[in-house]
Design a protein around this motif. Structure first.
Motif, short mmCIF file in Angstrom:
data_model
loop_
_atom_site.label_atom_id
_atom_site.label_comp_id
_atom_site.label_asym_id
_atom_site.label_seq_id
_atom_site.Cartn_x
_atom_site.Cartn_y
_atom_site.Cartn_z
N ARG A 53 62.99 4.48 50.44
CA ARG A 53 63.61 5.80 50.36
C ARG A 53 63.66 6.33 48.94
N ARG A 56 60.82 8.64 48.34
CA ARG A 56 60.92 9.95 48.98
C ARG A 56 62.05 10.81 48.42
N CYS A 57 63.00 10.16 47.75
CA CYS A 57 64.24 10.88 47.42
C CYS A 57 64.08 11.78 46.20
N ASP A 65 71.17 14.30 46.61
CA ASP A 65 69.92 13.56 46.83
C ASP A 65 69.12 13.35 45.55
N HIS A 119 75.20 9.25 54.73
CA HIS A 119 73.90 9.49 54.09
C HIS A 119 72.88 8.44 54.49
N SER A 122 71.81 8.97 58.42
CA SER A 122 71.31 10.29 58.79
C SER A 122 69.83 10.30 59.17
N PRO A 123 68.92 9.68 58.36
CA PRO A 123 67.49 9.69 58.76
C PRO A 123 67.22 8.96 60.06
N ASN A 126 68.58 11.10 63.19
CA ASN A 126 67.79 12.30 63.52
C ASN A 126 66.78 12.03 64.64
N LYS A 127 66.35 10.78 64.76
CA LYS A 127 65.37 10.43 65.79
C LYS A 127 65.98 10.44 67.19
N ASP A 162 74.16 16.35 60.40
CA ASP A 162 74.87 15.66 59.32
C ASP A 162 76.36 15.53 59.64
#
Length: 376
Positions: A53, A56-57, A65, A119, A122-123, A126-127, A162
């Motif tokens: 991560r 990507r962050c 972020d 935090h 959250s990723p 979302n799925k 969120d």
């Protein structure tokens, strides 16, 4: 910051003296193996996913972020600041009532833990949301001044998903606040660790060596030179350590004889390992040699810590073994491949640089796909 693995024969949060009639019976070999195997696994998860991560962050709009870049000056001062903080906590516990201090700290980490856990999940969450989920966008904006002098203090964008994650994290927070259960403690500890590895960025390898070298000395001194760190670790009722009961097989979820690992032993090597992953990507060779080397070095170092502690029956400063392994193994690989100059000349890109943003979009996908293929 606790940075020592506890003695397997005295791993509970409440230390019993050798003459105390309430001393707990020695843990079984199976219980010890399960406890330290679980601690090792819990340490590896936030490092691996936090490193992914971290690639990507920090390119998004949200201030939360954006990565916090650690410079060589920050790295040099960190052991001094950590020592002052540790000594201050030790004196506080000696002077003031432990109950009230831990109550104040519990409220503080209750808020931080909810935000960190939200935090973190959250990723993943979302799925699970259906495509028809009514997701609305929100923005929390706080400014100072007016007109041309207006300055943004907080500019945080979030959505309904969120808020759902925040609600779920709040349930864990209430559970931790009311029960101080070790599972709730670990959920917060894992979230803190993953967020630390993801959002704390070293600007180069030299800075990483300075930070790890300074904390190497800090760890050895406060564990072997004094009883300060072990005392604070056992008195400090906050999710700053990962714990696992050695009597789980006998008592189930109500077990209370804990082995512990400080979050410092996860986050500090973790941000160095994450840096090496980003260095791997910068080489554009579609390999992650340095990342996997340092990751294996971490497993070796932590395993050696546990082994030494079990032999000598004494709490060990884990960074004593982790630092030489995490720095030494990748440097040896760089020497073998003739890439020492490239390693130490690598500098992190400025997150605000448009060119860096463009480049990051391509590297994010390659990092994830490459690692997924190797894991399979």
């Amino acid at each position: 910051m606790d940075s020592a693995l506890s003695d397997p024969h005295n791993g509970s949060a409440e230390a019993d003296g050798p003459t105390n009639s309430t001393t707990r019976p020695p843990s079984t070999p199976e219980g010890i193996a399960l406890a330290y195997g679980s601690l090792l696994l819990m340490a590896l998860l936030p490092i691996f996913f936090g490193a992914l991560r971290s690639v990507r962050c920090a390119r998004g709009k949200n201030a939360s972020d954006m990565p916090e870049t650690i410079t060589s000056r920050d790295a040099a001062r960190f052991p001094i600041i950590a020592s002052c903080t540790l000594l201050g906590l030790y004196l506080f516990f000696k002077i003031f009532s432990q109950e009230y201090i831990n109550l104040l700290l519990s409220m503080y980490f209750f808020v931080l833990g909810i935000l960190a856990l939200s935090h973190t999940i959250s990723p993943f969450m979302n799925k699970f949301f259906p495509a028809t989920f009514p997701n609305r966008q929100y923005q929390l904006l706080f400014t100072q001044g007016s007109g041309e002098n207006k300055e943004e203090i907080i500019n945080y964008e979030f959505d309904t998903k969120d808020l759902v994650c925040l609600g779920l994290s709040s349930i864990v927070g209430v559970w931790y606040l009311l029960r101080k259960h070790w599972i709730a403690n670990n959920l917060f500890g894992l979230a803190f660790s993953l967020n630390g590895v993801e959002l704390l960025h070293l600007n180069n390898v030299s800075t990483g060596c300075i930070l790890l070298g300074g904390l190497f000395i800090y760890d050895v001194f406060w564990v072997f030179g004094t009883n300060v760190m072990v005392t604070v670790a056992k008195s400090f009722e906050a999710p700053i350590k990962l714990v696992f009961p050695q009597d789980l097989l006998e008592k189930g979820l109500e077990a209370n004889n804990f082995a512990m690992l400080g979050l410092g032993d996860v986050v500090i090597p973790g941000i160095f390992i994450a840096l090496l992953l980003r260095f791997d990507i910068s080489l554009k060779k579609n390999t992650h040699t340095y990342f996997y080397t340092s990751f294996a070095a971490y497993i070796f170092g932590l395993g050696l810590t546990i082994f030494i502690m079990h032999i000598f029956k004494h709490a060990q400063p884990a960074l004593l073994y982790l630092v030489p392994a995490c720095i030494g193994f990748p440097v040896l690989v760089a020497l073998a491949k003739g890439e020492v100059t490239e390693m130490f000349s690598y500098e992190e890109s400025n997150p605000k640089d448009p060119a860096a943003v463009t480049e990051s979009k391509g590297t994010e996908a390659s990092a994830s796909k490459g690692l997924e293929k190797k894991e399979k």
